[in-house]
Design an enzyme around this catalytic site. Structure first.
Site, PDB file in Angstrom:
ATOM      1  N   GLY A   1      53.998  61.799  51.530  1.00  0.00           N
ATOM      2  CA  GLY A   1      53.372  60.464  50.240  1.00  0.00           C
ATOM      3  C   GLY A   1      53.431  61.135  49.132  1.00  0.00           C
TER       4      GLY A   1
ATOM      5  CD  GLU B   1      45.422  42.075  38.623  1.00  0.00           C
ATOM      6  OE1 GLU B   1      44.470  42.639  38.101  1.00  0.00           O
ATOM      7  OE2 GLU B   1      46.337  43.411  39.248  1.00  0.00           O
TER       8      GLU B   1
END
Lengths: 437, 437
Positions: free
Chosen positions: B5, B164
């Site tokens: 990752g 948002e």
């Protein structure tokens, strides 16, 4: 009236009529005007798609007489003066067709899968992903022969697009591989530019195209002349002399042809499928309908064959707008005359050629001129500013700003086509362990 | 050692070990590190994908002990200390898992198609295309009811991402529609933010979340509380109280869960599928294997449940790097303590909230702080500079820089899925003629 196509021709016609007493519907199948001359920089991870494209609506929003429709034109019924869209129809009094051209595979449509052309943003993003995935696959590949195939890029066609792509591939490979990869290395990279004719860049004087080839060679590009293509598949390219070059990335830049829509007009077309137009750019027998830009074949007032270049499309767009205004004022239309403002092509950092009338430039000076002209012709302050910043930043750092593989589906896997492509390159499962303790 | 990752956790662990005596293989299925906090700005056409993503290779290239592999991890064999990739395997002495989380549809996986989440660039590009296509379809739509459905945006979930997104949808619709569209108009637009609980932004103090809701309402967003979802399909959203809201664009921002890879470890997971880790972030019974970031469930040294936020992942990444260095020097490992540096969320122009310890900010000041923090945390000069430029430019011009629909296939047609989606919105063929003379 209706304008079909928001490229250089259509958009300039619309803007030139933006203050006139006409109601205009501008139809395009995308929502953006694309600055095609820099498309190869998206394909090679220098620029982002949004840097070279502007929403068509944004460009024409100051003109209240223009409305924009994002739609596909199914056919044009010249007799009925009607445009049939994928949904609905549009009647017109005047029609300006500016639908451009498409990649010409010379009867080998099946090559398109393994050798994409470079006509729109989707093409450019596809090429960028293939190149970056090839680098990634090479880094994981233990077999040096397979690795070499992954790091081989073949560009078919030695026109401006082909030369610019080959140069950009060579720079991308050497700058990026050298710094960021461990196994795959720049010395293994191979970039081949194959031209069927005796020289590249035939639009330029011979000394200039020779100079461009020297510049390409100095970047490590192998330039092949009189090298036609016999076959292309997922493994690589077979040339007419029988040579086979194993390559994971092949780009087709060997010319364009008219679109099916152009052919469907039922009018006379030339050998590459462009419709032949009158001296005033109108269609034969239809003074109310014009065809301009890459879709039109025209010998201008001075006997010059109008080339398939942006400046020609821009000039024709403005010209047909004037014809319509002439009609409104009952004045006779003129005949189109192409004004050649010069040609240029860039090969890489400080490497370019330019030809303006008798003036010939090469190297740094041509490169600076190329950059200045391209920034000036971009639409809008934002795109000019960002492209200029990217170029300066890349000149200093040798980095590429848009090295993104975004083509993962929502589950995170590659789309099937790309997975298939990768599988071809990785036939044997291999151990990548070993270098990790 | 192996790090899986390249998000905030994995990348910070790698960099913290970049000068240590360890050979690191960093595996990610994409080629880029993504700055997720600004992903919603890509989805709403403010920023380009390349502005908030950097090639992982580019970030770690200064460290010669790190190699990067773009690969999918199929499984982790903890007993054999081996990571199985889609192609090949990697043995390890140390393992840091930082694979993040995925959108949590709470057992309704079928909703994913009509209500995408926002976890990666492909998600963001998909949402951007849907929104822009909805605008385009609305402009062509003669039926006012269908048009209203096309211009309705529903965001599910009142966390930071949901708030948002709702604010950005509202601004995009009003700024862009007002200027660039003729038929579709801003007054028709509807943005709904549906939160299942009694208030939005539960990570903030109640006065701040009330303030944020006021700011949303001032932008025209309808904020619904205690409104759970019963069903989502291509037509719209059905809420638990039976209300049906017809909407062409639905976004899912109601939480995340662990990935299948996390579940496949065979260790204890919490109710949202995160693996429970030790005080030193290691996996139970496997001191050589760590899990950090959104995939890990941890109560820290001070009894605080570590939140699924970037700063937590960054801190854990650096912490486990220290643990490995402690092992090498035969020193005991510490216990992770999360340092809360504050939280912020932005709603729109000059509208934001921020909470740092006891300090609470709203409005312009919070908005400026939010911008400053986000620019500082972006990686690399290029991205900082371009994002700052975009924000200033958009503040002045109200324009959106990345209003691009690029999802056309190489023949220029929409991909089948998008075409199907459009057909739903345009059931009856309609005449769009009339306004053209």
């Amino acid at each position: 009236m209706v304008i079909v196509g928001g490229g250089f021709g259509g958009l300039n016609a619309a803007k030139a009529l933006g203050k006139a007493k006409v109601d205009i519907t501008l139809v395009d199948r995308t929502n953006h005007h694309l600055f095609q001359p820099l498309l190869y920089q998206v394909a090679t991870a220098s620029l982002s798609p949004a840097d070279i494209a502007v929403p068509i609506r944004g460009v024409v929003s100051p003109y209240r007489n223009i409305r924009v429709l994002m739609a596909e034109v199914v056919k044009v019924e010249l007799e009925q003066r009607r445009v049939v869209l994928d949904r609905g129809t549009l009647d017109y009094d005047y029609l300006i067709l500016a639908v451009g051209a498409q990649t010409n595979y010379r009867g080998h449509a099946s090559w398109a899968h393994d050798a994409p052309g470079l006509k729109n943003l989707a093409d450019a993003i596809l090429v960028r992903e293939r190149v970056l995935r090839a680098f990634e696959a090479a880094e994981r590949e233990p077999d040096p022969e397979v690795r070499r195939r992954l790091l081989t890029f073949v560009v078919i066609g030695g026109g401006a697009t082909g030369v610019e792509m080959a140069g950009a591939f060579a720079e991308l490979s050497s700058f990026v591989l050298k710094r960021d990869y461990r196994v795959a290395d720049a010395a293994t990279t191979r970039v081949v530019l194959a031209e069927a004719g005796p020289r590249t860049l035939t639009a330029f004087a011979e000394p200039l195209s020779r100079k461009a080839e020297e510049q390409l060679t100095s970047l490590g590009v192998e330039v092949l002349h009189r090298t036609g293509v016999k076959g292309i598949d997922a493994r690589g390219v077979t040339f007419e002399d029988g040579t086979f070059v194993p390559a994971a990335t092949v780009l087709w830049a060997a010319g364009v042809q008219g679109t099916p829509l152009t052919a469907s007009l039922g009018l006379e077309i030339d050998r590459i499928g462009r419709v032949k137009v009158q001296p005033d750019c109108s269609l034969p027998g239809h003074p109310e309908a014009f065809a301009i830009g890459d879709m039109a074949a025209q010998r201008d007032k001075n006997g010059v064959d109008v080339p398939g270049l942006c400046p020609a499309a821009i000039q024709q767009g403005k010209f047909v707008a004037r014809c319509i205004l002439d009609d409104q004022r009952s004045r006779p239309r003129g005949e189109f005359a192409y004004l050649d403002k010069g040609t240029m092509a860039t090969i890489g950092r400080s490497r370019a050629i330019a030809q303006v009338g008798r003036l010939k430039l090469t190297g740094l000076l041509a490169w600076l001129a190329w950059m200045a002209v391209h920034i000036l012709f971009l639409i809008g302050f934002r795109n000019r500013f960002i492209v200029m910043f990217e170029w300066i930043w890349q000149y200093i750092t040798f980095k590429r700003g848009a090295r993104l593989i975004t083509g993962v589906d929502r589950e995170g896997a590659e789309p099937p086509s790309l997975r298939a492509q990768l599988n071809v390159t990785t036939r044997e499962p291999a151990e990548v362990a070993g270098r990790t303790a």
